[in-house]
Design a protein around this motif. Structure first.
Motif, mmCIF file in Angstrom:
data_model
loop_
_atom_site.group_PDB
_atom_site.id
_atom_site.type_symbol
_atom_site.label_atom_id
_atom_site.label_comp_id
_atom_site.label_asym_id
_atom_site.label_seq_id
_atom_site.Cartn_x
_atom_site.Cartn_y
_atom_site.Cartn_z
ATOM 1 N N GLY A 7 25.192 56.988 117.042
ATOM 2 C CA GLY A 7 26.250 56.016 116.793
ATOM 3 C C GLY A 7 26.286 55.449 115.397
ATOM 4 O O GLY A 7 26.764 54.330 115.182
ATOM 5 N N ALA A 8 25.818 56.214 114.407
ATOM 6 C CA ALA A 8 25.716 55.693 113.041
ATOM 7 C C ALA A 8 27.060 55.655 112.315
ATOM 8 O O ALA A 8 27.270 54.828 111.431
ATOM 9 N N ILE A 9 27.974 56.545 112.658
ATOM 10 C CA ILE A 9 29.272 56.603 111.980
ATOM 11 C C ILE A 9 30.407 56.591 113.001
ATOM 12 O O ILE A 9 30.213 56.969 114.153
ATOM 13 N N TYR A 21 33.400 58.535 101.131
ATOM 14 C CA TYR A 21 34.580 57.674 101.024
ATOM 15 C C TYR A 21 35.048 57.607 99.576
ATOM 16 O O TYR A 21 36.238 57.779 99.274
ATOM 17 N N PHE A 22 34.119 57.353 98.687
ATOM 18 C CA PHE A 22 34.460 57.219 97.266
ATOM 19 C C PHE A 22 34.927 58.545 96.677
ATOM 20 O O PHE A 22 35.975 58.616 96.020
ATOM 21 N N THR A 74 17.089 61.526 109.725
ATOM 22 C CA THR A 74 17.788 62.750 109.310
ATOM 23 C C THR A 74 16.793 63.898 109.342
ATOM 24 O O THR A 74 15.573 63.678 109.246
ATOM 25 N N PRO A 75 17.264 65.139 109.467
ATOM 26 C CA PRO A 75 16.348 66.286 109.456
ATOM 27 C C PRO A 75 15.650 66.388 108.099
ATOM 28 O O PRO A 75 16.316 66.559 107.073
ATOM 29 N N LEU A 124 19.267 64.825 98.254
ATOM 30 C CA LEU A 124 18.610 63.525 98.401
ATOM 31 C C LEU A 124 19.495 62.553 99.176
ATOM 32 O O LEU A 124 19.021 61.838 100.073
ATOM 33 N N ILE A 125 20.804 62.523 98.852
ATOM 34 C CA ILE A 125 21.728 61.630 99.554
ATOM 35 C C ILE A 125 21.822 62.013 101.025
ATOM 36 O O ILE A 125 21.799 61.147 101.917
ATOM 37 N N ALA A 126 21.917 63.322 101.295
ATOM 38 C CA ALA A 126 22.002 63.787 102.684
ATOM 39 C C ALA A 126 20.741 63.425 103.466
ATOM 40 O O ALA A 126 20.797 63.107 104.656
ATOM 41 N N TRP A 127 19.592 63.453 102.785
ATOM 42 C CA TRP A 127 18.323 63.148 103.439
ATOM 43 C C TRP A 127 18.141 61.660 103.694
ATOM 44 O O TRP A 127 17.522 61.252 104.679
ATOM 45 N N ARG A 128 18.721 60.823 102.810
ATOM 46 C CA ARG A 128 18.506 59.378 102.902
ATOM 47 C C ARG A 128 19.261 58.723 104.068
ATOM 48 O O ARG A 128 19.068 57.546 104.339
ATOM 49 N N GLY A 129 20.122 59.453 104.731
ATOM 50 C CA GLY A 129 20.768 58.866 105.902
ATOM 51 C C GLY A 129 22.240 59.214 106.006
ATOM 52 O O GLY A 129 22.926 59.375 105.001
ATOM 53 N N ILE A 130 22.716 59.322 107.231
ATOM 54 C CA ILE A 130 24.106 59.692 107.470
ATOM 55 C C ILE A 130 25.065 58.608 106.989
ATOM 56 O O ILE A 130 26.164 58.896 106.516
ATOM 57 N N GLU A 131 24.644 57.316 107.058
ATOM 58 C CA GLU A 131 25.528 56.236 106.577
ATOM 59 C C GLU A 131 25.751 56.332 105.072
ATOM 60 O O GLU A 131 26.877 56.167 104.592
#
Length: 505
Positions: free
Chosen positions: A23-25, A169-170, A354-355, A155-162
């Motif tokens: 339920g993160a997004i 978005y940006f 995250t994986p 790195l961004i993908a690993w740091r979390g889905i949010e």
């Protein structure tokens, strides 16, 4: 609710039991991820010239024709996800319906396609970064910056889905805003008569396929299918989405609609402004085939305008680099959870949820492939796109067939179920497998495309060769760890269409 499979001596994880953040997004974030994964700006810059050279002024209708099977397959994803919201998506569904080997190859096709496209995305992100600042960089510096882009997005993908969603978005907002600004400026000049002699006013005939040969439609179609690919990333994040049985499927369908509208508007605007000539800024000019959007953008919007388009393509490639890692990491996570890959790929970071191994493995393998590709120089952008198209058709086609087979009995309940769950997915699968077969046959010839490897067309080597490599890996893993292939972790007999049913544990 879980059930134990009969005659099963081992266990498999629950659908939502892989350690991902549930339920993160929400729905909007899911749509953004789906659209961003296709990289609209990058895709248009890469293929618009090639499509125009194949079909002339009929490029808009090719965009519509390619959209049809993609929309049909999106309904397959929506239906199957509603029954089993598993992050393995096409791997899990195909394995449960057609058996472990079909499922494994379907999952492998997605992984291979993502790895191949990462080389293009990294290269484009690096080139456009240097172009934005007016730097004429050597190939070595381009590769180095491309690697930096891959590492940053990994790195961004690993740091979390949010964090991934907020980044998208940006990037996506900037990309779409610039593309539509370009379209408005270009069409304004066309109708004001200031676009130049090459300009042509839009016509309804651009949306009429009559007059096109089958070979021209086929060639243009296979290129155009590539630019719609990626929306299924929204479904790959299903376990991390609110209302996982509903929102990811809705996001998949809505993403394809946003894409077709974007592609139609930009294609019509670019074609109207530049024409389809083979000289000057014409879309069919082979000298600009790999970045026709930048050439047309500079003519339409001037120096500062083309800077904006450079930003659009750059943000597009960067966004897609990150969102390409996302579904691949979750596919390998699911495959490892069901013992179809080494267990280490199923490791999830305790804080970021995250994986871990899957995400970084995707980034590292992509870097290795990118460096090797640059060193060997095996193909042009167009050949890589055609090769990826083979892999897309392969695993999308399997998903369409899975939906048609699973829900064949539900077709009796209502006309809606019959069309959205059975007939349309089946038609989509047939169209894609037909395109797959024709391209595979044609691409074997050394004169197909722009490259040849060992006397064979480069498209065939990269596309079909990737699938055959997957067969080799599958055989090796079957010998080493047969649990998945013997049906002990993901049973073929467990029907996806049983409501309330989940993966056995």
């Amino acid at each position: 609710m879980t059930t134990t499979a009969p005659n099963s001596g081992s266990t498999a994880p629950n659908v939502a039991g892989k350690g991902l953040k549930l339920g993160a997004i929400g729905l909007l974030s899911s749509i953004v991820i789906g659209v961003a994964s296709t990289a609209p700006g990058y895709s248009l810059a890469a293929v618009l010239g090639s499509i125009s050279s194949e079909v002339g002024t009929k490029a808009p209708v090719i965009m519509l024709i390619a959209f049809v099977p993609i929309l049909f397959i999106s309904y397959a994803y929506k239906s199957l996800n509603a029954e089993t919201p598993d992050c393995g998506t096409n791997f899990t569904w195909t394995a449960k319906v057609f058996g472990p080997r079909s499922g494994w190859l379907s999952g492998w096709a997605l992984i291979a396609a993502d790895i191949i496209v990462m080389a293009n995305l990294a290269e484009v992100a690096a080139l456009y970064t240097f172009s934005l600042f007016g730097i004429d960089a050597s190939e070595g510096w381009v590769v180095l910056l491309g690697i930096v882009w891959i590492v940053a997005m990994t790195l961004i993908a690993w740091r979390g889905i949010e964090l991934s969603a907020r980044t998208q978005y940006f990037l996506l907002a900037a990309e779409l805003a610039i593309l539509f600004l370009f379209s408005i400026v270009a069409l304004w000049q066309v109708y004001a008569g200031t676009a130049g002699d090459q300009a042509i006013k839009p016509s309804l005939d651009w949306l009429n396929p009559v007059g096109l040969s089958f070979s021209a439609i086929s060639a243009g179609f296979l290129i155009a299918v590539f630019i719609y690919w990626g929306w299924d990333s929204a479904v790959a994040a299903n376990e991390e989405t609110t209302d996982p049985a509903v929102n990811p499927g809705r996001a998949a369908v809505l993403s394809t609609i946003v894409l077709v509208l974007t592609y139609l508007v930009v294609t019509v605007a670019a074609q109207a402004f530049a024409g389809v000539g083979e000289e000057g800024i014409g879309l069919a000019n082979p000298e600009h085939s790999e970045d026709v959007l930048g050439v047309v953008g500079e003519a339409a919007m001037g120096t500062w305008g083309v800077k904006l388009l450079l930003i659009a393509v750059l943000t597009s490639a960067a966004a897609s680099t990150q969102t390409t890692i996302l579904p691949t990491a979750r596919a390998t996570l699911a495959m490892a959870a069901y013992k179809a890959l080494p267990a280490t790929f199923a490791k999830v970071h305790p804080r970021y949820q995250t994986p871990t191994v899957s995400t970084w493995a995707m980034g590292i393998v992509s870097i290795v492939f990118y460096v090797l590709l640059t060193w060997l120089s095996p193909g042009s952008l167009n050949d890589l796109i055609a090769a990826i198209g083979l892999l897309i058709a392969f695993y999308y086609g399997f998903t369409g067939l899975a939906s048609a087979w699973v829900f064949r009995k539900e077709a009796r309940r209502s006309a809606k179920d019959m069309w959205l769950k059975v007939i349309l997915p089946l038609l989509g699968a047939i169209i894609l497998f037909a395109a797959f077969g024709k391209t595979a046959w044609d691409s074997w010839k050394p004169d197909f495309g722009e490259t040849t490897i060992a006397g064979i067309g480069g498209v065939f080597v990269l596309g079909i060769g990737s699938i055959l490599l997957g067969v080799v890996f599958m055989i090796i893993w079957n010998i080493m760890r047969p649990a998945y292939f013997s049906g002990r972790t993901l049973q073929t007999s467990t029907a996806v269409g049983e409501r309330g049913e989940t993966i056995p544990t």
